[in-house]
Design an enzyme around this catalytic site. Structure first.
Site, short mmCIF file in Angstrom:
data_model
loop_
_atom_site.label_atom_id
_atom_site.label_comp_id
_atom_site.label_asym_id
_atom_site.label_seq_id
_atom_site.Cartn_x
_atom_site.Cartn_y
_atom_site.Cartn_z
N GLY A 38 1.39 -1.55 0.27
CA GLY A 38 0.18 0.27 0.07
C GLY A 38 0.82 0.90 0.54
O GLY A 38 2.23 1.64 0.48
N ARG A 99 1.21 -4.97 -6.30
CA ARG A 99 0.73 -6.00 -5.34
C ARG A 99 1.79 -6.92 -6.18
O ARG A 99 0.11 -6.81 -7.71
CB ARG A 99 -0.56 -6.36 -4.81
CG ARG A 99 -0.75 -5.12 -2.90
CD ARG A 99 -1.60 -5.58 -2.40
NE ARG A 99 -1.29 -4.61 -1.28
CZ ARG A 99 -1.98 -3.62 -0.88
NH1 ARG A 99 -3.54 -3.45 -2.19
NH2 ARG A 99 -2.32 -3.21 -0.08
N ASP A 130 5.24 -4.48 5.88
CA ASP A 130 5.96 -6.54 5.92
C ASP A 130 5.97 -7.54 4.77
O ASP A 130 6.85 -8.25 4.86
CB ASP A 130 5.19 -7.20 7.42
CG ASP A 130 5.33 -8.27 7.94
OD1 ASP A 130 6.00 -8.13 8.89
OD2 ASP A 130 4.55 -9.27 7.19
N THR A 153 4.40 2.44 6.26
CA THR A 153 2.62 2.05 5.74
C THR A 153 1.85 2.65 6.56
O THR A 153 2.06 3.50 7.49
CB THR A 153 2.05 0.37 5.82
OG1 THR A 153 1.56 -0.23 6.39
CG2 THR A 153 2.98 0.42 7.22
N ASP A 155 -0.52 1.84 8.25
CA ASP A 155 -0.97 1.13 9.40
C ASP A 155 0.33 1.07 10.85
O ASP A 155 -0.53 0.76 11.65
CB ASP A 155 -0.91 -0.36 8.86
CG ASP A 155 -2.29 -0.42 8.04
OD1 ASP A 155 -3.21 0.68 7.89
OD2 ASP A 155 -2.22 -0.82 7.45
N ASP A 157 2.36 -1.17 11.28
CA ASP A 157 1.88 -2.36 12.04
C ASP A 157 2.89 -2.95 11.87
O ASP A 157 3.11 -4.18 11.51
CB ASP A 157 0.73 -3.13 11.63
CG ASP A 157 1.09 -3.31 10.05
OD1 ASP A 157 1.51 -2.08 9.54
OD2 ASP A 157 0.04 -4.15 8.98
N ARG A 199 -6.31 -2.74 8.41
CA ARG A 199 -6.59 -4.56 8.08
C ARG A 199 -6.61 -5.40 9.50
O ARG A 199 -6.92 -6.16 9.61
CB ARG A 199 -6.41 -4.21 6.61
CG ARG A 199 -6.59 -5.99 6.22
CD ARG A 199 -6.15 -6.23 5.25
NE ARG A 199 -4.74 -6.02 4.85
CZ ARG A 199 -4.37 -6.03 3.82
NH1 ARG A 199 -4.73 -6.06 2.25
NH2 ARG A 199 -2.52 -5.26 3.47
#
Ligand code: ADP
Ligand code: F6P
Length: 349
Positions: A38, A99, A130, A153, A155, A157, A199
Site C-alpha cells: 500500500g 501487489r 511486512d 505503511t 498502518d 503495523d 486491516r
C-alpha cells in the site's frame, strides 16, 4: 556546571554490528529502489533521500516502477537528482506500487533475481511493509541480493519500529475528519461511527480515537464489545452528553462499521450515522514528521548498504534511527500497548 544533553545524532547503524558483521556484501556501484504494498504519504520523501544520498556517494541509482511487478517486467527508471525536485511534499509514490501475489512462488522470485542481476544492480532498497520485506528477505536468502528495508505503511503495523512512514500523516487526516464530524454530530445530537483503515492493526484507530476524544474505539487488540459501547453512551446521556463518536478499525471482527451500527440499533434502538474514511487516509501531503522520518531512514539505508549491511530494516526507536535484522521484523504482530488502550478508555469517560 552545565549538563551536556545526550546527542541524538549518534551512528544509526551502530546496533547492526551486534547482529551481523558489516562488509557482508560486495562493493557497491549501482543500487535499485522500489516502493511496494500500500502507498503511504512520505514514500516520495524516502525515494528522494535514497536517490540523493546514493548520488552524493557516487553511486548509480535506478528505480523499479510498480514494485515486484516492475522488477519482474524490467520496468527500470534511471534516477537523477533533478527528478527528485518537488516531490518531498507529495503523497503517493512517483515509482508507483503494485501487489504481485505470485512473488510467493520461488520460480517467480528466480526470474525477478535474474532481471535484477541483468540490470547490473548490486543491492536494493525496498520501501514498503511486512509483505514487501518478506519478499525482499527471500531475494537475499535465495539469490544473495543485498536488501535494506524502509518501513512505510499508514498502518504502523511493522514490528521493530515505533513509527512507519505515513502513519503520522494518516492519523492527522483522520483526526481532521473527526473534528469536522464532531461539529455536525454535536449540532444534531447524533451518534456517529467513523471507520478508519487498519486491516490487521489498530494503531490508526487508537491514535485517532485518543486525539479526537472518541467515546469508544473498536479494533482487534481491544476487547470492547457492543454492549460496552451502549453502556458508555447511556452513561454519557445520563450526565447530559448529547452526541458521541465511536471509531472502528476496518479489520475489526466480526464486521465493519455498518455492521456495528446495525448491532447497536438492534440492541439499544440508537441510530448511528456511519462515515467510512477509507483511502482518504492514504493520500495527501505527508506531515513534517513523516517527511523527516523518510529523509533520515533513506539516508541511513544507503549508508547501511555502503557499509556492507543487508537483510535489515531501518527503524525508529526512542527518538533515533537504528537498524534491525529483517528476521526479527517479518511476520510478527505489533500489538497496541494495553496501557494506551486503558488510558483512552479512562479519558473518554
Ligand atoms: P505490505 O508490504 O504493505 O505489507 P503486501 O502484504 O500487500 O503489502 O505485500 C506487498 C507485496 O509483497 C505482495 O504483493 C507480494 O508481491 C510481496 N509479498 C507479500 N508476502 C510475501 C511472501 N510471503 N513471500 C514473497 N513475497 C511476498
Ligand atoms: O496500507 C495498508 C492498508 O491501508 C490497510 O489498512 C487496508 O486494508 C489496505 O491497505 C487496503 O489496501 P488496498 O486498497 O490497496 O487493497
Amino acid at each position: 556546571m552545565t549538563v551536556k544533553p545526550e546527542s541524538v545524532a549518534t551512528d544509526p547503524l551502530a546496533n547492526l554490528e551486534r547482529f551481523m558483521p558489516s562488509g557482508q556484501t560486495p562493493m557497491l556501484k549501482h543500487i535499485g529502489v522500489y516502493t511496494s504494498g500500500g502507498d503511504a504519504p512520505g514514500m516520495n520523501a524516502a525515494i528522494r533521500a535514497v536517490v540523493r544520498s546514493a548520488l552524493h556517494h557516487g553511486l548509480q541509482i535506478t528505480g523499479a516502477v510498480h514494485g515486484y511487478k516492475g522488477i519482474l517486467g524490467a520496468e527500470w527508471l534511471p534516477m537523477d537528482s533533478r527528478g527528485m525536485g518537488n516531490i518531498l511534499q507529495r503523497g503517493g509514490t512517483i515509482l508507483k506500487t503494485a501487489r504481485l501475489p505470485e512473488f510467493k512462488e520461488a520460480s517467480v522470485r528466480a526470474r525477478a533475481a535474474a532481471q535484477i542481476k541483468s540490470a547490473g544492480l548490486d543491492a536494493l532498497v525496498c520501501i514498503g511493509g511486512d509483505g514487501s520485506f518478506t519478499g525482499a528477505r527471500l531475494l537475499w536468502t535465495e539469490h544473495k541480493i543485498p536488501i535494506i528495508g524502509i518501513p512505510a505503511t499508514i498502518d504502523n503495523d511493522i514490528h521493530g519500529t515505533e513509527a512507519t512512514i505515513g502513519f503520522d500523516s494518516a492519523v492527522n487526516a483522520a483526526v481532521q475528519a473527526i473534528d469536522r464530524i464532531r461539529d455536525t454530530a454535536d449540532s444534531h445530537d447524533r451518534l456517529f461511527i467513523v471507520e478508519v483503515m487498519g486491516r490487521d492493526s489498530g494503531f490508526i484507530a487508537l491514535e485517532t480515537g485518543l486525539a479526537g476524544g472518541a467515546e469508544e474505539i473498536f479494533f482487534a487488540d481491544n476487547p470492547v464489545t457492543v454492549d460496552d459501547a451502549i453502556d458508555h453512551i447511556r452513561r454519557g446521556m445520563a450526565v447530559g452528553k448529547k452526541s458521541s463518536i465511536l471509531i472502528a478499525a476496518e479489520g475489526r471482527k466480526p464486521g465493519r462499521a455498518y455492521d456495528l451500527a446495525e448491532s447497536i440499533r438492534k440492541k439499544s434502538g440508537f441510530e448511528a450515522k456511519v462515515c467510512v474514511l477509507g483511502h482518504v487516509l492514504r493520500g495527501g501531503a505527508p506531515s513534517a514528521f513523516d517527511r523527516n522520518l523518510a529523509s533520515r531512514m533513506g539516508t541511513a539505508a544507503v549508508e547501511a548498504l555502503r557499509r556492507g549491511y543487508c537483510d535489515a530494516m531501518m527503524a525508529w526507536a526512542r527518538g533515533r534511527i537504528s537498524g534491525v535484522p529483517l528476521r526479527d521484523v517479518i511476520g510478527k504482530h505489533k500489538r497496541v500497548p494495553d496501557e494506551w488502550i486503558r488510558m483512552a478508555q479512562t479519558l473518554s469517560n
